[in-house]
Design an enzyme around this catalytic site. Structure first.
Site, short mmCIF file in Angstrom:
data_model
loop_
_atom_site.label_atom_id
_atom_site.label_comp_id
_atom_site.label_asym_id
_atom_site.label_seq_id
_atom_site.Cartn_x
_atom_site.Cartn_y
_atom_site.Cartn_z
N ARG A 69 0.81 -1.22 0.00
CA ARG A 69 0.00 0.00 0.00
C ARG A 69 0.84 1.27 0.00
O ARG A 69 0.35 2.35 -0.29
CB ARG A 69 -0.92 0.02 1.22
CG ARG A 69 -2.34 -0.37 0.89
CD ARG A 69 -3.26 -0.02 2.01
NE ARG A 69 -3.17 -1.00 3.08
CZ ARG A 69 -4.19 -1.74 3.50
NH1 ARG A 69 -5.38 -1.59 2.95
NH2 ARG A 69 -4.04 -2.61 4.46
N CYS B 124 18.03 3.52 -5.75
CA CYS B 124 17.46 4.02 -7.01
C CYS B 124 18.47 4.69 -7.93
O CYS B 124 18.52 4.42 -9.13
CB CYS B 124 16.31 4.98 -6.70
SG CYS B 124 16.71 6.17 -5.41
N ARG C 103 19.39 16.79 -3.34
CA ARG C 103 17.92 16.78 -3.44
C ARG C 103 17.49 18.08 -4.13
O ARG C 103 17.94 19.16 -3.74
CB ARG C 103 17.30 16.71 -2.04
CG ARG C 103 15.80 16.58 -2.04
CD ARG C 103 15.30 15.18 -2.32
NE ARG C 103 15.67 14.24 -1.28
CZ ARG C 103 15.77 12.92 -1.50
NH1 ARG C 103 15.54 12.42 -2.69
NH2 ARG C 103 16.12 12.11 -0.52
N HIS D 57 14.60 10.94 -10.84
CA HIS D 57 15.96 11.34 -10.46
C HIS D 57 16.80 11.60 -11.72
O HIS D 57 16.67 10.89 -12.72
CB HIS D 57 16.64 10.21 -9.68
CG HIS D 57 16.16 10.05 -8.27
ND1 HIS D 57 15.25 10.87 -7.66
CD2 HIS D 57 16.53 9.14 -7.32
CE1 HIS D 57 15.05 10.46 -6.41
NE2 HIS D 57 15.81 9.42 -6.18
N1 HSE Z 1 17.61 7.09 -1.33
C1 HSE Z 1 16.80 7.56 -2.41
C2 HSE Z 1 16.52 8.99 -2.25
C3 HSE Z 1 15.50 6.81 -2.48
O1 HSE Z 1 16.61 9.50 -1.14
O2 HSE Z 1 16.22 9.65 -3.23
C4 HSE Z 1 15.49 5.66 -3.42
O3 HSE Z 1 16.35 4.60 -3.05
#
Ligand code: HSE
Length: 377
Positions: free
Chosen positions: A14, A138, A273, A280
């Site tokens: 979920r 990822c 980020r 990504h």
């Molecule tokens: N560690 C990754 C992130 C998430 O923080 O973007 C996907 O593994």
């Protein structure tokens, strides 16, 4: 008479990764090949979803119930893995554990799954009797999928990759926080933003004050502004100054490729980020072992597997396709900005984008399940 189907227990279906995985499994009719039992950590006894071979959800903390499974597939997260994987193995459960979380990845007897890169290795591990199969980080999976051609050709000396990671990697609530941040900034100064005559430096000053914490800009989850800014830190610190996310690139990348000792490829860079939602991106400097012929190299990238979407190094194609917005929801891996570099003839510049929930998390797991059936048939 047809052979009995394997019993597959699915936990964490979920959540964000689990939902994407379940959708893909339904699309590809994976569930039809298993007797699937859906487990829940909090709502066992409730009605099970479509595709379940049982009417009700089973208790995800019930060791005896879990032990009945041939395969356990979990997207429930690292805490669940830490608790239940050990408990089941201690109770002599010898089934196959398939996991999205990072907990077991670097365990010596766990295999990382990314079949377009390491199908041979996965098959060997299945034959060998390996029981734990884990999806990689990822950014690692997405980087390897982009570079599959040159990696398989053995021409890569080292890789420097700097990431532009979407909010989704931090979790569902973080995606909402990013949107709240965007909305907050707009709403705070909507009048000035919409007034074509307003002074941009005045507007910037007001927005900067918000970003710098003078108002109630929402940043509880990220701990810093993301919309209108960025965060060059993902995950926990390592002793060598890297973040854990940065550390994963080299250790997991080489493990997937089965490279050990002095065969290992050095990989490093800064993980950042940014205010993208779901996909990504990475800016890669690739150092090859010898001088690169760019057209041969580009062909190698493009033909590596079915999911590479080679984007010509033009402004038009880049703006049209090479972005997180374009690849979200797609299994394609965009690979563009492929060009020589001033650094020397062995260097190539590459920019790549991929959906971190699909190839970055869910897809390698469902493909492993199909491969497992194929190998053990
Ligand atoms: N560690 C990754 C992130 C998430 O923080 O973007 C996907 O593994």
């Amino acid at each position: 008479m047809s052979a009995e189907k394997l019993k597959l227990g699915f936990i964490g279906w979920r959540g964000m990764v689990g939902s994407v995985l379940l959708d893909r499994m339904r699309e590809e009719h994976d569930l039809e090949h298993f007797d699937t039992v859906f487990f829940s950590t909090s709502q066992h006894g409730d009605k099970a979803p479509e595709g379940s071979s049982e009417g009700e959800l089973w208790d995800a903390f019930d060791c005896d119930a879990l032990k009945k499974m041939d395969i356990i597939l979990t997207c429930q997260g690292g805490d669940y893995t830490s608790r239940m994987h050990g408990e089941l193995r201690k109770a002599s459960w010898r089934g196959i554990w398939v996991d999205a979380a990072s907990t077991l990845r670097m365990k010596e007897d766990a295999c990382l799954v990314l079949d377009p890169l390491n199908k041979g290795l996965i098959k060997e591990e299945i034959h060998k009797g390996t029981l734990d199969f884990v999806g990689a980080n990822c950014t690692v999976s997405l980087m390897l999928l982009a570079l599959a051609g040159p990696l398989k050709a053995g021409m890569v000396d080292w890789i420097s990759t700097h990431t532009y990671q979407a909010a989704s990697g931090a979790g569902a609530q973080n995606m909402k926080e990013l949107l709240k941040q965007m909305g907050h900034l707009y709403n705070h100064e909507a009048k000035l933003i919409e007034d074509p005559k307003s002074n941009i430096l005045e507007l910037d000053k007001l927005i900067s004050a918000e970003l710098q914490g003078s108002g109630n800009y929402p940043k509880e989850l990220f701990g810093a502004p993301l919309a209108g800014s960025l965060i060059p830190w993902i995950d926990s610190p390592m002793e060598n100054g890297q973040t854990r996310e940065e550390w994963k690139a080299m250790v997991e990348g080489n493990k997937i490729l089965g490279l050990t000792g002095n065969q290992k490829i050095a990989v490093d860079g800064t993980c950042v980020r940014i205010g993208a939602m779901r996909s990504h991106s990475q800016a890669i400097t690739l150092k090859c072992k010898s001088d690169v012929d760019l057209s041969e190299f580009t062909e190698l990238i493009a033909k590596a597997h079915d999911w590479v979407d080679l984007v010509p190094n033009t402004k038009e194609a880049t703006l049209e396709r090479l972005s997180p917005a374009h690849y979200s929801g797609s299994l394609n891996i965009g690979v563009g900005r492929v060009r020589p570099m001033n650094l020397g003839k062995e260097f190539v510049n590459i920019f790549t984008v991929g959906d971190q929930l699909l190839w970055g998390a869910a897809e390698p797991l469902r493909r492993f399940l199909r491969l497992y059936l194929e190998v053990t048939a």
